[in-house]
Design a protein around this motif. Structure first.
Motif, PDB file in Angstrom:
ATOM      1  N   ILE A  61     -16.135  -5.852 -25.289  1.00 20.49           N
ATOM      2  CA  ILE A  61     -14.876  -5.315 -24.769  1.00 20.49           C
ATOM      3  C   ILE A  61     -15.051  -4.863 -23.318  1.00 20.49           C
ATOM      4  CG2 ILE A  61     -13.172  -3.460 -25.021  1.00 20.49           C
ATOM      5  CD1 ILE A  61     -13.666  -3.559 -28.030  1.00 20.49           C
ATOM      6  N   VAL A  62     -16.183  -4.183 -23.042  1.00 20.08           N
ATOM      7  CA  VAL A  62     -16.451  -3.737 -21.658  1.00 20.08           C
ATOM      8  C   VAL A  62     -16.548  -4.945 -20.728  1.00 20.08           C
ATOM      9  CG1 VAL A  62     -18.115  -2.613 -20.147  1.00 20.08           C
ATOM     10  CG2 VAL A  62     -17.592  -1.606 -22.378  1.00 20.08           C
ATOM     11  N   VAL A  63     -17.278  -5.985 -21.175  1.00 20.33           N
ATOM     12  CA  VAL A  63     -17.425  -7.196 -20.354  1.00 20.33           C
ATOM     13  C   VAL A  63     -16.060  -7.846 -20.140  1.00 20.33           C
ATOM     14  CG1 VAL A  63     -18.392  -9.519 -20.277  1.00 20.33           C
ATOM     15  CG2 VAL A  63     -19.797  -7.611 -21.065  1.00 20.33           C
ATOM     16  N   PHE A  64     -15.258  -7.921 -21.209  1.00 21.81           N
ATOM     17  CA  PHE A  64     -13.953  -8.551 -21.092  1.00 21.81           C
ATOM     18  C   PHE A  64     -13.020  -7.753 -20.184  1.00 21.81           C
ATOM     19  CE2 PHE A  64     -14.740 -11.848 -24.094  1.00 21.81           C
ATOM     20  CZ  PHE A  64     -13.701 -12.751 -23.944  1.00 21.81           C
ATOM     21  N   ALA A  65     -13.154  -6.452 -20.194  1.00 26.49           N
ATOM     22  CA  ALA A  65     -12.342  -5.628 -19.295  1.00 26.49           C
ATOM     23  C   ALA A  65     -12.640  -5.983 -17.839  1.00 26.49           C
ATOM     24  CB  ALA A  65     -12.606  -4.146 -19.558  1.00 26.49           C
ATOM     25  N   GLU A  66     -13.957  -6.199 -17.559  1.00 26.88           N
ATOM     26  CA  GLU A  66     -14.352  -6.597 -16.200  1.00 26.88           C
ATOM     27  C   GLU A  66     -13.931  -8.039 -15.923  1.00 26.88           C
ATOM     28  OE1 GLU A  66     -15.750  -6.588 -12.401  1.00 26.88           O
ATOM     29  OE2 GLU A  66     -15.452  -4.891 -13.757  1.00 26.88           O
ATOM     30  N   TYR A  67     -14.154  -8.914 -16.914  1.00 30.80           N
ATOM     31  CA  TYR A  67     -13.796 -10.323 -16.730  1.00 30.80           C
ATOM     32  C   TYR A  67     -12.276 -10.515 -16.630  1.00 30.80           C
ATOM     33  CZ  TYR A  67     -18.502 -12.183 -17.431  1.00 30.80           C
ATOM     34  OH  TYR A  67     -19.817 -12.517 -17.281  1.00 30.80           O
ATOM     35  N   ALA A  68     -11.522  -9.626 -17.280  1.00 27.09           N
ATOM     36  CA  ALA A  68     -10.064  -9.712 -17.151  1.00 27.09           C
ATOM     37  C   ALA A  68      -9.654  -9.545 -15.697  1.00 27.09           C
ATOM     38  CB  ALA A  68      -9.407  -8.644 -18.012  1.00 27.09           C
ATOM     39  N   ARG A  69     -10.364  -8.611 -14.999  1.00 22.21           N
ATOM     40  CA  ARG A  69     -10.114  -8.443 -13.573  1.00 22.21           C
ATOM     41  C   ARG A  69     -10.630  -9.643 -12.799  1.00 22.21           C
ATOM     42  NH1 ARG A  69     -10.953  -2.871 -14.772  1.00 22.21           N
ATOM     43  NH2 ARG A  69     -13.210  -3.062 -14.543  1.00 22.21           N
ATOM     44  N   GLN A  70     -11.813 -10.134 -13.181  1.00 16.76           N
ATOM     45  CA  GLN A  70     -12.371 -11.298 -12.504  1.00 16.76           C
ATOM     46  C   GLN A  70     -11.526 -12.540 -12.765  1.00 16.76           C
ATOM     47  OE1 GLN A  70     -16.441 -12.277 -12.595  1.00 16.76           O
ATOM     48  NE2 GLN A  70     -17.171 -10.254 -12.016  1.00 16.76           N
ATOM     49  N   PHE A  71     -10.844 -12.558 -13.896  1.00 18.18           N
ATOM     50  CA  PHE A  71      -9.998 -13.697 -14.218  1.00 18.18           C
ATOM     51  C   PHE A  71      -8.725 -13.698 -13.373  1.00 18.18           C
ATOM     52  CE2 PHE A  71      -6.441 -15.283 -16.852  1.00 18.18           C
ATOM     53  CZ  PHE A  71      -6.812 -16.621 -16.922  1.00 18.18           C
ATOM     54  N   THR A  72      -8.121 -12.526 -13.214  1.00 18.88           N
ATOM     55  CA  THR A  72      -6.889 -12.453 -12.436  1.00 18.88           C
ATOM     56  C   THR A  72      -7.156 -12.449 -10.928  1.00 18.88           C
ATOM     57  OG1 THR A  72      -6.956 -10.032 -12.630  1.00 18.88           O
ATOM     58  CG2 THR A  72      -5.596 -11.243 -14.210  1.00 18.88           C
ATOM     59  N   ARG A  73      -8.329 -11.931 -10.522  1.00 18.33           N
ATOM     60  CA  ARG A  73      -8.631 -11.870  -9.090  1.00 18.33           C
ATOM     61  C   ARG A  73      -8.673 -13.263  -8.447  1.00 18.33           C
ATOM     62  NH1 ARG A  73     -13.464  -9.510  -9.037  1.00 18.33           N
ATOM     63  NH2 ARG A  73     -12.529  -7.450  -9.334  1.00 18.33           N
ATOM     64  N   PRO A  74      -9.407 -14.231  -9.013  1.00 19.05           N
ATOM     65  CA  PRO A  74      -9.390 -15.563  -8.388  1.00 19.05           C
ATOM     66  C   PRO A  74      -8.012 -16.212  -8.417  1.00 19.05           C
ATOM     67  CG  PRO A  74     -10.590 -15.625 -10.476  1.00 19.05           C
ATOM     68  CD  PRO A  74     -10.372 -14.189 -10.130  1.00 19.05           C
ATOM     69  N   LEU A  75      -7.242 -15.920  -9.470  1.00 20.30           N
ATOM     70  CA  LEU A  75      -5.873 -16.440  -9.499  1.00 20.30           C
ATOM     71  C   LEU A  75      -5.054 -15.839  -8.350  1.00 20.30           C
ATOM     72  CD1 LEU A  75      -5.104 -16.344 -13.332  1.00 20.30           C
ATOM     73  CD2 LEU A  75      -5.563 -18.354 -11.929  1.00 20.30           C
ATOM     74  N   ALA A  76      -5.231 -14.547  -8.125  1.00 20.34           N
ATOM     75  CA  ALA A  76      -4.541 -13.888  -7.012  1.00 20.34           C
ATOM     76  C   ALA A  76      -5.004 -14.446  -5.674  1.00 20.34           C
ATOM     77  CB  ALA A  76      -4.790 -12.383  -7.066  1.00 20.34           C
TER      78      ALA A  76
END
Length: 603
Positions: free
Chosen positions: A309-324
């Motif tokens: 869950i902690v990793v996914f919380a960070e990856y959720a940001r990493q996932f949206t950041r490249p899209l942004a």
């Protein structure tokens, strides 16, 4: 090691007129794909650097993905069970990864800035080089400030985009692919939940970019128009003040700058919505991961761990950041392409056509106009000059007389092939001028204009502009013959004095004498004078007149006459009216005929 300061394309190459004129398969930059392909051609010399940068970007992106993954492993294997043996080594490895990530990020930025600036150098150089061979008509039909905007603002926009967008775009794609891959490995369920925001993202980005693309093009065009107006007002500041039109130009400026303000407002407003949209989607993604992930961790064993869950919380940001980043970079690329299209429009403009074969010729200066007709606008009913015929002997002096629009300047421009005739033929030394290389005409001609133009450099370099091979002795001799040597020597640095309006005060007459010296050092066969003694005091006028008489000796001279008392000593006068020769002869002959010239002289 890559040489950051090496010449673009390996070696700087000076393009000549033939290189530019023979370009084939030129494409108008009217679409994103076509423009990007043309931009890549300017970067072809950076191929190896780009490949190296991509490799570093891949490493940087993987390190960015690996960091959060190790954080999750540390939580699951050490912190949750309460086992801390060996955690120090893993933390050191994590520190090493983040330090290495910083170093590779710095390296890729350093290399990309070098590559992009060399590319911009190539592009700016080709644009300026190409502009030198465009016909005079190209400049007459465009505002100079607008052309300057393409050389500066448009290329600077492209420069900023190349500096950042390539790395950001590549990093975003690699990070996005890597992040999704690790997320699928850790938890397919949470991955599916995370990517549910993509449809919202696509709809939002499409809404924004559909508006920013056209707005960026309008902004580039409006910026060019504003720059052109500013340049025009500054150049015509004397006229503005003489006619007390300060309020008028301020109001016009207000209208134009408001147009730029409004289009920039909407462009920035829409582009500024992208970060806001991404923040909303980022928070939504985080909520989905934390809420549903926590629920799964509490209710279902071995499906989702706390570390995941902690990793996914960070990856959720990493996932949206490249899209942004992709959305932002696409927005910036649209702006850069709008500027690149404007630059390519000039580069694609045809240069002066030159089909002449005769070169390296010293002209004697005999001129023949044979039934010459010409119009600037081919659609106009009445041509500028109509069926004109006359001859000038080598070494003879001719004055062209007539009201504004009579065709005086047109004759001089045709002789210099600024334009080609519509009908008839112009011969020099019995050969049609179209059979000469344009450079032959230029090398054998010199101009002394009514308003002397001097460059912001030394007096010596301004005189030498007439002949770059001239020695210092030849420059001084030319200045003496032009009656300029005495006042030049009184200046603080003599011939090395920099002509700068802020620090060097030269009168209009002194500038004119320098321009006459420039004509002397060229030693032309053909001399064109746009009456050079207007608005000059009497003493200076005598000096200029003496210098011009010396300059005209032995040269075929054509004078555009504004004041009749200054051309009475020429061999012949040609009186023009609405593009037709009405009278021709010496001063005495025309007076005896008591025709148009007689009436002009006697008021």
């Amino acid at each position: 090691m890559i040489n950051f300061l090496r010449e673009p394309f390996g070696q700087k190459r000076i393009l000549n007129k033939e290189d530019i004129g023979n370009k084939k398969n030129k494409r108008r930059a009217n679409d994103i794909t076509g423009t990007l392909k043309r931009l890549w051609k300017f970067m072809r010399g950076e191929k190896n650097v780009i490949i190296f940068i991509i490799c570093i970007v891949v490493i940087t992106s993987l390190l960015g993905i690996l960091g959060p993954y190790l954080v999750g492993q540390i939580i699951d294997k050490y912190f949750v069970p309460g086992l801390f043996e060996g955690v120090g080594k893993v933390l050191l490895l994590l520190l090493f990864i983040y330090v290495l990530h910083s170093l590779t990020t710095l390296t890729q930025s350093f290399l990309m800035v070098g590559a992009s600036q060399r590319t911009i150098f190539n592009m700016r150089y080709e644009l300026f080089n190409h502009m030198q061979y465009l016909p005079i008509d190209f400049y007459n039909r465009r505002q100079h400030g607008e052309l300057m905007s393409r050389m500066t603002n448009d290329i600077e926009t492209l420069s900023q985009t190349l500096n950042s967008s390539f790395i950001q775009f590549t990093t975003s794609i690699i990070t996005l692919i890597g992040t999704i891959s690790v997320m699928l490995y850790l938890s397919p369920i949470l991955t599916v939940l995370t990517i549910t925001i993509i449809p919202l993202l696509v709809v939002g980005i499409k809404f924004i970019t559909n508006r920013t693309g056209p707005l960026y093009k309008i902004r580039q065009k409006t910026t060019g128009e504003l720059n052109a107006y500013i340049e025009e007002v500054i150049s015509g500041q004397e006229i503005v003040k003489v006619f007390s039109q300060e309020e008028r130009v301020i109001k016009d400026f207000e209208v134009k700058t408001k147009n730029l303000r409004d289009v920039t407002f909407w462009a920035n407003l829409y582009s500024g919505m992208i970060p806001k949209l991404m923040n909303v989607l980022n928070n939504l993604s985080f909520t989905i991961v934390a809420g549903i992930g926590g629920l799964l961790a509490l209710t279902m064993d071995n499906v989702v761990t706390v570390g995941t869950i902690v990793v996914f919380a960070e990856y959720a940001r990493q996932f949206t950041r490249p899209l942004a980043d992709l959305a932002n970079q696409f927005n910036q690329v649209l702006s850069a392409i709008a500027g690149a299209e404007r630059v390519f429009q000039i580069i694609d403009t045809d240069v002066e056509k030159d089909h002449g074969l005769i070169e390296d010729t010293n002209l004697k200066g005999a001129i023949d106009f044979k039934n010459v007709t010409f119009s600037y606008n081919k659609d106009q009913h009445e041509p500028t000059i109509k069926d004109i015929s006359f001859s000038i002997k080598s070494g003879e002096s001719i004055a062209l007389i007539g009201a504004t629009g009579a065709g005086k300047t047109t004759i001089v421009q045709l002789l210099n092939r600024f334009y080609d005739v519509d009908q008839g033929v112009i011969e020099i030394d019995g050969i049609p001028i179209t059979e000469y290389k344009r450079d032959v005409l230029k090398d054998n001609s010199a101009f002394v204009l009514q308003d002397p133009f001097l460059f912001k450099t030394s007096i010596k370099e301004n005189i030498k502009f007439g002949n770059l091979d001239a020695t210092d002795e030849e420059i001084i001799e030319a200045a003496k013959r032009a009656n300029a040597h005495s006042f030049i020597m009184k200046l603080s640095d003599g011939y090395d004095t920099i002509i700068d309006e802020e620090h060097t005060s030269l009168s209009t007459g002194q500038k004119q004498l320098i321009s006459i010296a420039r004509a002397f050092v060229r030693n032309p066969s053909l001399l064109f004078l746009d009456e050079a003694t207007s608005s000059i005091d009497t003493i200076t006028e005598i000096e200029i007149q003496d210098a011009l008489e010396e300059l005209m000796k032995g040269r075929t001279s054509i004078i555009i006459a504004h004041r009749l008392n200054t051309v009475q000593a020429v061999d012949r006068l040609i009186v023009l009216e609405k593009g037709i020769i009405k009278e021709m002869g010496s001063h005495e002959e025309l007076l005896s005929h008591k025709g148009i010239y007689y009436k002009m002289v006697n008021g």
